[in-house]
Write a protein that holds these residues in place. Structure first.
Motif, PDB file in Angstrom:
ATOM      1  N   ASN A  85     -16.749 -27.560  10.069  1.00 43.49           N
ATOM      2  CA  ASN A  85     -15.953 -27.515   8.845  1.00 43.49           C
ATOM      3  C   ASN A  85     -14.847 -28.570   8.759  1.00 43.49           C
ATOM      4  OD1 ASN A  85     -17.199 -25.017   7.754  1.00 43.49           O
ATOM      5  ND2 ASN A  85     -16.285 -24.104   9.581  1.00 43.49           N
ATOM      6  N   TYR A  86     -14.644 -29.349   9.837  1.00 43.49           N
ATOM      7  CA  TYR A  86     -13.553 -30.299   9.846  1.00 43.49           C
ATOM      8  C   TYR A  86     -13.997 -31.615  10.491  1.00 43.49           C
ATOM      9  CZ  TYR A  86     -10.968 -26.006   8.988  1.00 43.49           C
ATOM     10  OH  TYR A  86     -10.533 -24.817   8.457  1.00 43.49           O
ATOM     11  N   SER A  87     -13.230 -32.670  10.195  1.00 44.90           N
ATOM     12  CA  SER A  87     -13.487 -33.985  10.788  1.00 44.90           C
ATOM     13  C   SER A  87     -12.176 -34.583  11.275  1.00 44.90           C
ATOM     14  CB  SER A  87     -14.105 -34.940   9.759  1.00 44.90           C
ATOM     15  OG  SER A  87     -15.326 -34.459   9.277  1.00 44.90           O
ATOM     16  N   ARG A 104     -10.290 -33.660   1.660  1.00 47.74           N
ATOM     17  CA  ARG A 104      -8.838 -33.501   1.568  1.00 47.74           C
ATOM     18  C   ARG A 104      -8.215 -33.607   2.953  1.00 47.74           C
ATOM     19  NH1 ARG A 104      -5.919 -28.663   1.383  1.00 47.74           N
ATOM     20  NH2 ARG A 104      -7.851 -27.529   1.006  1.00 47.74           N
ATOM     21  N   VAL A 105      -7.117 -34.331   3.040  1.00 47.13           N
ATOM     22  CA  VAL A 105      -6.389 -34.479   4.303  1.00 47.13           C
ATOM     23  C   VAL A 105      -5.572 -33.219   4.549  1.00 47.13           C
ATOM     24  CG1 VAL A 105      -4.586 -35.767   5.507  1.00 47.13           C
ATOM     25  CG2 VAL A 105      -6.276 -36.981   4.108  1.00 47.13           C
ATOM     26  N   ILE A 106      -5.763 -32.603   5.710  1.00 46.48           N
ATOM     27  CA  ILE A 106      -4.988 -31.410   6.044  1.00 46.48           C
ATOM     28  C   ILE A 106      -4.018 -31.661   7.196  1.00 46.48           C
ATOM     29  CG2 ILE A 106      -6.712 -29.805   5.152  1.00 46.48           C
ATOM     30  CD1 ILE A 106      -7.695 -29.337   7.965  1.00 46.48           C
ATOM     31  N   ILE A 124      -6.180 -38.354  11.765  1.00 44.99           N
ATOM     32  CA  ILE A 124      -6.127 -37.625  10.499  1.00 44.99           C
ATOM     33  C   ILE A 124      -7.187 -36.536  10.530  1.00 44.99           C
ATOM     34  CG2 ILE A 124      -6.430 -37.813   7.991  1.00 44.99           C
ATOM     35  CD1 ILE A 124      -5.562 -40.763   8.281  1.00 44.99           C
ATOM     36  N   LEU A 125      -6.855 -35.365  10.053  1.00 53.64           N
ATOM     37  CA  LEU A 125      -7.798 -34.243  10.025  1.00 53.64           C
ATOM     38  C   LEU A 125      -8.213 -33.970   8.589  1.00 53.64           C
ATOM     39  CD1 LEU A 125      -9.037 -32.295  12.150  1.00 53.64           C
ATOM     40  CD2 LEU A 125      -7.278 -30.644  11.523  1.00 53.64           C
ATOM     41  N   TYR A 135      -3.855 -25.732   9.891  1.00 52.70           N
ATOM     42  CA  TYR A 135      -3.479 -26.957   9.170  1.00 52.70           C
ATOM     43  C   TYR A 135      -3.889 -26.873   7.707  1.00 52.70           C
ATOM     44  CZ  TYR A 135      -2.421 -29.298  13.594  1.00 52.70           C
ATOM     45  OH  TYR A 135      -1.868 -29.662  14.804  1.00 52.70           O
ATOM     46  N   ASN A 136      -5.047 -26.270   7.449  1.00 50.22           N
ATOM     47  CA  ASN A 136      -5.518 -26.143   6.071  1.00 50.22           C
ATOM     48  C   ASN A 136      -4.569 -25.260   5.258  1.00 50.22           C
ATOM     49  OD1 ASN A 136      -7.327 -26.641   3.999  1.00 50.22           O
ATOM     50  ND2 ASN A 136      -8.567 -24.846   4.448  1.00 50.22           N
TER      51      ASN A 136
END
Length: 273
Positions: free
Chosen positions: A154-156, A109-111, A122-123, A51-52
Motif C-alpha cells: 500500500n505504500y512506496s 499523495r505524499v504522506i 519520501i513516502l 503517516y497517512n
C-alpha cells in the motif's frame, strides 16, 4: 524517587519477564529471515498508516495551496493544448491508435517528506497493489522529485532528489550537452549539475531538463534553472548550481512514471553486458 524504587521492587518479577520476553522476540526476528520480513512488513504498514493519518490533517489545512497548484497546472495544460492545436498536424500521425505512448502516469499523495537530512526519502500512499514498482520516476507538474526505491502493498518509499546517493541524467534545454544531477546535502532548493564540458554554452538562467538517456524519466521533464556556475580548470568541466522548480519542502501530490518498455530495455542491456 522512593516511589519509583518501591515500584521496581514490587513488580521486579513482572518487569524481568517482560524484558526477557521482548529480548527473545528480538533475537527470533534477527535470526530468522521469515520472521524478520513479516516484522518489517507489519512495521511499514503501521508507520505508513500513522503517516497517512497525520498527513490527512496537514492536507486539510493546506487545501488552498494545493488548489492553487492545481489551477496553475490546468492553466499550463490548457495553454499547451492550444499551442499544439495551433500547429499543423503531421498526417503521418492522424491515426492516434498507431502511436503508442511508452509511459504511463499514476497519481499519488505524499504522506511523509524529508528534506533536512543529507539522505532524504519520501513516502507515498500507493504501492504494489497500485502497480507501482521500484525504479519508477516521480515528478510533479513543476519538475523531478525522485525515484521509487522500495514498495510494499500500500505504500512506496522514494529516494528524493535531495539525497546524496541519487544521480539523475539531465541536459541543458538549449543544447544537447548533458551531465549528472546530484545534491551536496546543503540547500534543499539548490542541486548541482556536474560533468558538463567547457564547450557547452552555459548561461545563468538557462533551463535544465531530463535528457531521456535513462530508463526512468522521459526527455523534457523540467528540473530547474542555472543559478551560478564555475569551470574546473583541471578537468575542463563545469560545476553548476541549479535552482529547483519544485519547492521540495512543500510537496502534496505527485505523478509516478512507468516506462512500459523498461523490462525489455533492461533485458537488452544485460545481453550487451
Amino acid at each position: 524517587m522512593g516511589q519509583i524504587i518501591n515500584f521496581l521492587i514490587k513488580y521486579k518479577n513482572t518487569l524481568l519477564f517482560l524484558f526477557l520476553f521482548g529480548l527473545s522476540i528480538f533475537f527470533t526476528i534477527q535470526s530468522h529471515s521469515y520472521h524478520k520480513s513479516k516484522f518489517i512488513s507489519s512495521a511499514n504498514f503501521l508507520t505508513g498508516g500513522i503517516y497517512n493519518w497525520v498527513n490527512n490533517i496537514d492536507e486539510y489545512f493546506n487545501l488552498e495551496v494545493y488548489n492553487d497548484r492545481l489551477v496553475e497546472e490546468n492553466r499550463w495544460l490548457r495553454a499547451r493544448i492550444m499551442q499544439l492545436n495551433s500547429k499543423q498536424r503531421d498526417t503521418t500521425f492522424t491515426d492516434t491508435n498507431s502511436y503508442k505512448n511508452p509511459y504511463r502516469f499514476r497519481a499519488a499523495r505524499v504522506i511523509k517528506n524529508q528534506y533536512a537530512k543529507r539522505d532524504n526519502y519520501i513516502l507515498l500512499n500507493k504501492g504494489s497493489n497500485d502497480s507501482i514498482q521500484t525504479d519508477f520516476g516521480v515528478i510533479t507538474s513543476k519538475g523531478v522529485v525522485g525515484i521509487v526505491e522500495e514498495t510494499s502493498k500500500n505504500y512506496s518509499r522514494v529516494i528524493s532528489i535531495l539525497n546524496t546517493n541519487l544521480s539523475v541524467s539531465v541536459q541543458l534545454k538549449k543544447s544537447q550537452h548533458f551531465g549528472s544531477l546530484i545534491w551536496n546535502g546543503k540547500d534543499p532548493n539548490i542541486v548541482q549539475l556536474t560533468e558538463v564540458p567547457r564547450l557547452a554554452p552555459v548561461k545563468k538562467g538557462d533551463t535544465i531538463i531530463t535528457n531521456g538517456r535513462s530508463l526512468i524519466f522521459p526527455k523534457g521533464i523540467p528540473v530547474g534553472v542555472i543559478q551560478d556556475f564555475e569551470l574546473d580548470q583541471n578537468k575542463s568541466y563545469y560545476t553548476i548550481n541549479v535552482q529547483l522548480f519544485n519547492d521540495m519542502t512543500n510537496i502534496g501530490y505527485v505523478y509516478v512514471i512507468e516506462n512500459k518498455g523498461m523490462a525489455e530495455l533492461k533485458k537488452l542491456e544485460q545481453a550487451n553486458e
